[in-house]
Design a protein around this motif. Sequence first.
Motif, PDB file in Angstrom:
ATOM      1  N   GLN A  43       0.838  -1.200   0.000  1.00 15.34           N
ATOM      2  CA  GLN A  43       0.000   0.000   0.000  1.00 15.34           C
ATOM      3  C   GLN A  43       0.874   1.251   0.000  1.00 15.34           C
ATOM      4  O   GLN A  43       0.580   2.217  -0.714  1.00 15.34           O
ATOM      5  CB  GLN A  43      -0.925  -0.007   1.231  1.00 15.34           C
ATOM      6  CG  GLN A  43      -1.930   1.124   1.244  1.00 15.34           C
ATOM      7  CD  GLN A  43      -2.942   1.033   0.123  1.00 15.34           C
ATOM      8  OE1 GLN A  43      -3.451  -0.041  -0.173  1.00 15.34           O
ATOM      9  NE2 GLN A  43      -3.215   2.143  -0.521  1.00 15.34           N
ATOM     10  N   THR A  44       1.959   1.237   0.750  1.00 13.26           N
ATOM     11  CA  THR A  44       2.897   2.361   0.765  1.00 13.26           C
ATOM     12  C   THR A  44       3.550   2.528  -0.603  1.00 13.26           C
ATOM     13  O   THR A  44       3.691   3.654  -1.107  1.00 13.26           O
ATOM     14  CB  THR A  44       3.986   2.131   1.837  1.00 13.26           C
ATOM     15  OG1 THR A  44       3.353   1.898   3.088  1.00 13.26           O
ATOM     16  CG2 THR A  44       4.909   3.323   1.952  1.00 13.26           C
ATOM     17  N   ASN A  47       1.031   4.119  -2.900  1.00 12.51           N
ATOM     18  CA  ASN A  47       0.899   5.551  -2.622  1.00 12.51           C
ATOM     19  C   ASN A  47       2.088   6.333  -3.166  1.00 12.51           C
ATOM     20  O   ASN A  47       1.922   7.428  -3.722  1.00 12.51           O
ATOM     21  CB  ASN A  47       0.742   5.797  -1.126  1.00 12.51           C
ATOM     22  CG  ASN A  47      -0.582   5.284  -0.595  1.00 12.51           C
ATOM     23  OD1 ASN A  47      -1.528   5.110  -1.359  1.00 12.51           O
ATOM     24  ND2 ASN A  47      -0.650   5.045   0.698  1.00 12.51           N
ATOM     25  N   GLU A  51       2.012   9.262  -6.024  1.00 10.41           N
ATOM     26  CA  GLU A  51       2.644  10.573  -5.824  1.00 10.41           C
ATOM     27  C   GLU A  51       3.625  10.883  -6.945  1.00 10.41           C
ATOM     28  O   GLU A  51       3.728  12.028  -7.398  1.00 10.41           O
ATOM     29  CB  GLU A  51       3.364  10.611  -4.477  1.00 10.41           C
ATOM     30  CG  GLU A  51       2.439  10.716  -3.296  1.00 10.41           C
ATOM     31  CD  GLU A  51       3.185  10.675  -1.973  1.00 10.41           C
ATOM     32  OE1 GLU A  51       4.415  10.879  -1.963  1.00 10.41           O
ATOM     33  OE2 GLU A  51       2.525  10.449  -0.951  1.00 10.41           O
TER      34      GLU A  51
END
Length: 178
Positions: A43-44, A47, A51
């Motif tokens: 999930q990181t 993300n 970005e």
Amino acid sequence: MTLFALIALLSLLNTILPDFIRNYLKVSRLWGVRNSTEIRQLQTELNDAREQVEVVSNAEHSGEYARTIKIMRAERKVSEAEAKLKSARGMENFMRMSIDTAMFYGSKVLLSAITVFISIRNRGTPVMIIDEAISLAPFTGLLSFPTGVANAISVPAWAFSCNLTFRLIYGFVKNRGA
């Protein structure tokens, strides 16, 4: 009389408990299959890739072609991260489902094995003996099969009838409530 109640209770538990485990208890929640570190890491990563797409979209580039290529690469990273995350979540759901299914069938097998053990161990003992005034004429031999006692109900016959009755009642109540 204790054999009478014990078999009835085991049959009732064998009817209700597995569905309760599957539908309400959800053993997989208690087992510890939680949001794993792998899913949090993915999930990181997702993300970060999103970005990066935003940064590349907002950045000034030397040309439109270079900008398009960098956006495509960043979007490819996002789609790869999404695919990995989806796969990891699917694997986690599979583990939860397999734990719940194993507990469902495990409880059924355990309670059935206990019932069979009690039936075999007490096969010569009648659960109840019915008065001679009540005639079980066509089924007398079948109901008292391993015991050899006239007008008696044997343990296997009682276990079968309790199981069948509780399953019919439970199915009726379950379908009526749905």
